[in-house]
Design a protein around this motif. Structure first.
Motif, PDB file in Angstrom:
ATOM      1  N   ASP A   1      -2.722   8.755  24.370  1.00 35.32           N
ATOM      2  CA  ASP A   1      -3.103  10.606  24.760  1.00 35.32           C
ATOM      3  C   ASP A   1      -4.554  11.084  25.902  1.00 35.32           C
TER       4      ASP A   1
ATOM      5  N   LEU B   1     -11.666   2.626  14.943  1.00 31.50           N
ATOM      6  CA  LEU B   1     -10.949   2.907  13.717  1.00 31.50           C
ATOM      7  C   LEU B   1      -8.957   3.168  13.850  1.00 31.50           C
ATOM      8  N   SER B   2      -8.276   2.667  14.598  1.00 34.46           N
ATOM      9  CA  SER B   2      -7.566   2.079  14.671  1.00 34.46           C
ATOM     10  C   SER B   2      -7.024   1.326  13.415  1.00 34.46           C
TER      11      SER B   2
ATOM     12  N   ARG C   1      -8.407   1.823  10.526  1.00 37.36           N
ATOM     13  CA  ARG C   1      -8.086   2.691   9.287  1.00 37.36           C
ATOM     14  C   ARG C   1      -7.002   2.966   9.874  1.00 37.36           C
ATOM     15  N   GLU C   2      -6.322   3.691  10.968  1.00 35.55           N
ATOM     16  CA  GLU C   2      -5.580   5.053  11.273  1.00 35.55           C
ATOM     17  C   GLU C   2      -4.274   4.153  10.933  1.00 35.55           C
ATOM     18  N   HIS C   3      -4.156   3.066  11.749  1.00 36.54           N
ATOM     19  CA  HIS C   3      -3.181   2.791  12.481  1.00 36.54           C
ATOM     20  C   HIS C   3      -2.309   1.356  11.367  1.00 36.54           C
TER      21      HIS C   3
ATOM     22  N   TYR D   1      -8.841   4.553   2.970  1.00 38.41           N
ATOM     23  CA  TYR D   1      -7.704   6.008   3.419  1.00 38.41           C
ATOM     24  C   TYR D   1      -8.369   6.921   3.094  1.00 38.41           C
ATOM     25  N   ASP D   2      -8.124   7.602   4.848  1.00 37.65           N
ATOM     26  CA  ASP D   2      -9.020   9.120   5.606  1.00 37.65           C
ATOM     27  C   ASP D   2      -7.690  10.656   5.470  1.00 37.65           C
TER      28      ASP D   2
ATOM     29  N   HIS E   1      -1.710   2.561   1.914  1.00 33.58           N
ATOM     30  CA  HIS E   1      -2.654   2.075   2.386  1.00 33.58           C
ATOM     31  C   HIS E   1      -3.635   0.852   2.162  1.00 33.58           C
TER      32      HIS E   1
ATOM     33  N   GLY F   1      -7.426  13.147   5.814  1.00 29.57           N
ATOM     34  CA  GLY F   1      -7.414  13.952   6.681  1.00 29.57           C
ATOM     35  C   GLY F   1      -7.365  14.253   8.138  1.00 29.57           C
ATOM     36  N   ARG F   2      -7.146  12.908   7.963  1.00 30.69           N
ATOM     37  CA  ARG F   2      -6.791  12.009   9.981  1.00 30.69           C
ATOM     38  C   ARG F   2      -5.306  11.194   9.637  1.00 30.69           C
ATOM     39  N   ARG F   3      -4.932  11.077   8.475  1.00 31.73           N
ATOM     40  CA  ARG F   3      -2.964  10.317   8.289  1.00 31.73           C
ATOM     41  C   ARG F   3      -2.260  11.670   8.016  1.00 31.73           C
TER      42      ARG F   3
END
Length: 400
Positions: free
Chosen positions: A299, A339-340, A342-344, A14-15, A33, A17-19
């Protein structure tokens, strides 16, 4: 937060800083998460080794449908009791007040079945025969019904949905995305969206809509609202008790609403994997994977389209610039896909992480395209939507 690209050690960490926070408490967000990560990996492991065929809702979908049926029965019971109180006793009497309140509550909690988006520009089949023919061709390839409404808007997105009590099928293509895709990616996009009409997605079924909306509406209805300053001690105590009861009831209803939504989204993620598989059967596995990479780089692709639009360039140049940008970023895409994962990852996500979706398509038997678009057909598709592209380009050029 680093991870190992080879063994994926720490990829599921779990990060913060980016969530963006979901609940606002770090320990709760970290725990949810972790749960969502475990569920995603378990679902992937189950589905990767079995055939993905069009089917009805899974266990989560059946639970959602059962809850929806119970909620509809409850609302009908409220309406029936309210009507009985209106006429059971001679007028005037206090029962009429409770009857009106119950009928009003039933009306407020009634199921909503959606309507056409106000931003959707519905396309006339006589003016866009090439696009309508392509949609029909892809629908036949994936075994899905043809949508009754095909439209466009100015978003970097696409969606399919069913609206109204009769569940009118709608396909919307966001022109900034549509114009940036090559032929195989366009076929994959249409195939994926049309597959939602046959993959048992609970978000689009009539029988499951009440479970996804009614309790959320009820929680909003009972949420305490600010009031004027009370005049005396008794009024202050009465207001405080009323607000406490309303707050507890609203939180209870919202908690059950979240449980139903989380349950439904598990089934929705399963449906996304199936939609990707059906898209690959129409566009080929390579086209379907390339579409996922474009969406994952949304993006960057939007920036390329915006810059091209500011230079007065149309969809043909959009595709050329996007292809050049993707070629330059090809070396880092495996890390972006990882990375997706983790972040998605979220209990609120209706889609699995794009990295897992890409991995699923790669692990399965490859498909060759059954629907193809050559340059001449692409040019005809763009010409049909010329004025719509011009309007979208003006919006995109100065939107950021």
């Amino acid at each position: 937060m680093p991870w190992c690209a080879d063994c994926e050690w720490n990829l599921d960490g779990y990060d913060p800083g980016r969530r963006a926070p979901e609940f606002g408490w770090a320990w709760v967000d970290r725990r949810t998460h972790r749960i969502a990560t475990r569920l995603n990996r378990r679902q992937y492991a189950i589905l990767v080794g079995r055939p993905l065929e069009p089917a009805g809702p899974g266990l989560a979908g059946m639970v959602t449908a059962t809850a929806a049926l119970l909620l509809v029965v409850g609302v009908l019971a409220l309406a029936g009791l309210g009507c009985w109180l209106l006429f059971a006793y001679p007028f005037p009497n206090v029962a009429v007040v409770f009857g009106v309140a119950l009928v009003g509550l039933a009306v407020s909690l009634r199921p909503r079945f959606g309507r056409l988006d106000a931003d959707l520009e519905v396309l006339d089949p006589r003016r866009t025969p090439e696009l309508h023919a392509l949609v029909a061709e892809v629908a036949a390839a994936v075994g899905a019904p043809v949508p009754q409404v095909i439209g466009v808007d100015g978003s970097f997105n696409a969606y399919s949905t069913s609206v109204g009590l009769r569940r009118q099928r709608v396909l919307c293509l966001g022109l900034p995305l549509w114009g940036a895709l090559d032929g195989a990616q366009r076929v994959a996009l249409i195939g994926h969206e049309l597959a939602h009409f046959v993959n048992g997605d609970v978000r689009r079924l009539l029988v499951t809509q009440p479970a996804l909306t009614m309790l959320g509406n009820a929680a909003d209805l009972f949420r305490p609202s600010p009031t004027g300053r009370p005049g005396g001690l008794l009024e202050m105590v009465g207001e405080a008790l009323g607000r406490a009861v309303s707050w507890m009831l609203s939180r209870l209803l919202f908690g059950v609403h979240l449980l139903l939504v989380w349950t439904a989204l598990r089934d929705s993620q399963r449906a996304e994997y199936l939609a990707d598989e059906l898209a690959a059967r129409a566009a080929g596995s390579t086209g379907a994977r390339d579409l996922l990479d474009v969406l994952l780089s949304g993006d960057s692709v939007t920036l390329v389209v915006r810059q091209a639009s500011r230079g007065g360039q149309g969809p043909r140049q959009w595709r050329s610039e996007v292809a050049r940008a993707r070629a330059a970023a090809a070396g880092r895409m495996p890390l972006v896909r990882q990375l997706s994962v983790r972040e998605h990852t979220s209990l609120f996500a209706s889609h699995p992480p794009a990295g897992l979706r890409h991995r699923m398509l790669t692990a399965r038997a490859p498909h060759e395209p059954t629907v193809t678009l050559d340059e001449s057909r692409m040019a005809r598709l763009d010409a049909e939507l010329g004025r719509h592209f011009d309007r979208a380009a003006r919006i995109v050029a100065w939107s950021g």
